[in-house]
Design an enzyme around this catalytic site. Structure first.
Site, mmCIF file in Angstrom:
data_model
loop_
_atom_site.group_PDB
_atom_site.id
_atom_site.type_symbol
_atom_site.label_atom_id
_atom_site.label_comp_id
_atom_site.label_asym_id
_atom_site.label_seq_id
_atom_site.Cartn_x
_atom_site.Cartn_y
_atom_site.Cartn_z
ATOM 1 N N HIS A 151 77.192 55.916 11.026
ATOM 2 C CA HIS A 151 76.815 56.511 9.737
ATOM 3 C C HIS A 151 76.368 55.387 8.820
ATOM 4 O O HIS A 151 77.114 54.417 8.602
ATOM 5 C CB HIS A 151 77.998 57.263 9.129
ATOM 6 C CG HIS A 151 77.815 57.603 7.674
ATOM 7 N ND1 HIS A 151 76.693 58.231 7.200
ATOM 8 C CD2 HIS A 151 78.612 57.382 6.599
ATOM 9 C CE1 HIS A 151 76.803 58.406 5.897
ATOM 10 N NE2 HIS A 151 77.957 57.885 5.503
ATOM 11 N N HIS A 202 73.811 54.202 5.159
ATOM 12 C CA HIS A 202 73.101 54.586 3.945
ATOM 13 C C HIS A 202 71.732 53.896 3.961
ATOM 14 O O HIS A 202 71.272 53.416 2.921
ATOM 15 C CB HIS A 202 73.888 54.179 2.701
ATOM 16 C CG HIS A 202 75.261 54.763 2.635
ATOM 17 N ND1 HIS A 202 76.206 54.330 1.728
ATOM 18 C CD2 HIS A 202 75.857 55.743 3.347
ATOM 19 C CE1 HIS A 202 77.325 55.016 1.884
ATOM 20 N NE2 HIS A 202 77.138 55.878 2.874
ATOM 21 N N TYR A 232 59.191 59.591 20.118
ATOM 22 C CA TYR A 232 60.432 58.819 20.157
ATOM 23 C C TYR A 232 61.486 59.452 19.253
ATOM 24 O O TYR A 232 62.674 59.439 19.572
ATOM 25 C CB TYR A 232 60.147 57.370 19.760
ATOM 26 C CG TYR A 232 58.981 56.824 20.534
ATOM 27 C CD1 TYR A 232 59.114 56.486 21.881
ATOM 28 C CD2 TYR A 232 57.721 56.716 19.940
ATOM 29 C CE1 TYR A 232 58.028 56.040 22.609
ATOM 30 C CE2 TYR A 232 56.627 56.276 20.666
ATOM 31 C CZ TYR A 232 56.791 55.940 22.008
ATOM 32 O OH TYR A 232 55.720 55.512 22.721
#
Length: 210
Positions: free
Chosen positions: A92, A94, A119
Site C-alpha cells: 500500500h 501513497h 501491461y
C-alpha cells in the site's frame, strides 16, 4: 522462503520504493504472509529505513506476536488476505500519480483507470475505487473485503492504491505498473486516448491465463 529472508526482502523492497520516490516520509506499508501468521511494516516508520528485527509479526486475529507496533492500517491488509487465498504479499503506497487519480471526481467506481496498456491489464486488471474513509477507519476493511475476492488491487479515494500479489516481488511490480499507468492516465486527460477493446482484453486473458 524463511521468515528471516522475508524480513530482509521487505526491507530491500521498501528501500527501493523509497529511493525511487514511490513513497515519502513514513507513508505506505508492506506485508507478507508467513507459515504461522504475517509480517507488516511498523507504524510511523519510513520504508527507506526498515530494520528486519523490528518488523511486526501478527497472527490472524491481528494480535502482535513480535516486533514493533504495526501500521494502523493492519486491518486493511488482513481483510484482503482473508478474501484472497492466493495473496502472499500486499503493498500500500501513497504514490503521487495514483494518489492524484484517487482525488479526482467523476471516476468510474468499478474501473477507475481504463485499460490503456496490456501491461496494466496483465498486472492489475480492473481497478475499483473505494469511497473515502479516514485513515484507520475499520469500515475500510469491510469495504475491501467486499471487493478483494474479485480484484487483486483497489484504489482508496483521496488516499492511494492497495495491491496484492502471489509474492512480494509480484506485488511491487504490479503497484509500479499501476503508478506508471496512473501517470499516463493523467497525461492523456482531454486527449481522447485509445483504450484496449474487450476483444483485446479477452485475448490477453486467454494468452496469459489471467
Amino acid at each position: 522462503m524463511s521468515e528471516s529472508s522475508l524480513r530482509e526482502q521487505i526491507c530491500r523492497m521498501g528501500a527501493s520504493l523509497y529511493e525511487r520516490g514511490l513513497t515519502a516520509g513514513s507513508s505506505g506499508n508492506i506485508s507478507v504472509r508467513t507459515e504461522d501468521g504475517w509480517l507488516l511494516t511498523p507504524t510511523n516508520t519510513s520504508l527507506g529505513s526498515l530494520d528486519p528485527a523490528r518488523i511486526s509479526k501478527l497472527d490472524w486475529n491481528g494480535m502482535l506476536l513480535a516486533g514493533d507496533p504495526p501500521s494502523k492500517e493492519a486491518f486493511l491488509h488482513r481483510a484482503m488476505y482473508q478474501e484472497r487465498g492466493a495473496a502472499n504479499a500486499i503493498v500500500h503506497l501513497h504514490s503521487t500519480h495514483s494518489a492524484a487519480v484517487s482525488c479526482m471526481s467523476g471516476l468510474d467506481p468499478h474501473c477507475c483507470i481504463p485499460p490503456l496498456t496490456p501491461y496494466f491489464v496483465m498486472k492489475i486488471g480492473q481497478l475499483p475505487l473505494l469511497p473515502y474513509h479516514r485513515p484507520g477507519d475499520p469500515k475500510l476493511g469491510d469495504a475491501i473485503r467486499g471487493l478483494a475476492g474479485k480484484h487483486s488491487a483497489v484504489l482508496l479515494a483521496n488516499h492511494g492504491p492497495v495491491v496484492s500479489g502471489r509474492s512480494l516481488e509480484s506485488a511491487v511490480y504490479a503497484i509500479e505498473e499501476l503508478e506508471e499507468t496512473a501517470k499516463l492516465f493523467l497525461l492523456l486527460r482531454g486527449h481522447n486516448p485509445r483504450v484496449l477493446t474487450e476483444q483485446e482484453i479477452a485475448e490477453l486473458r486467454d494468452t496469459f491465463n489471467l
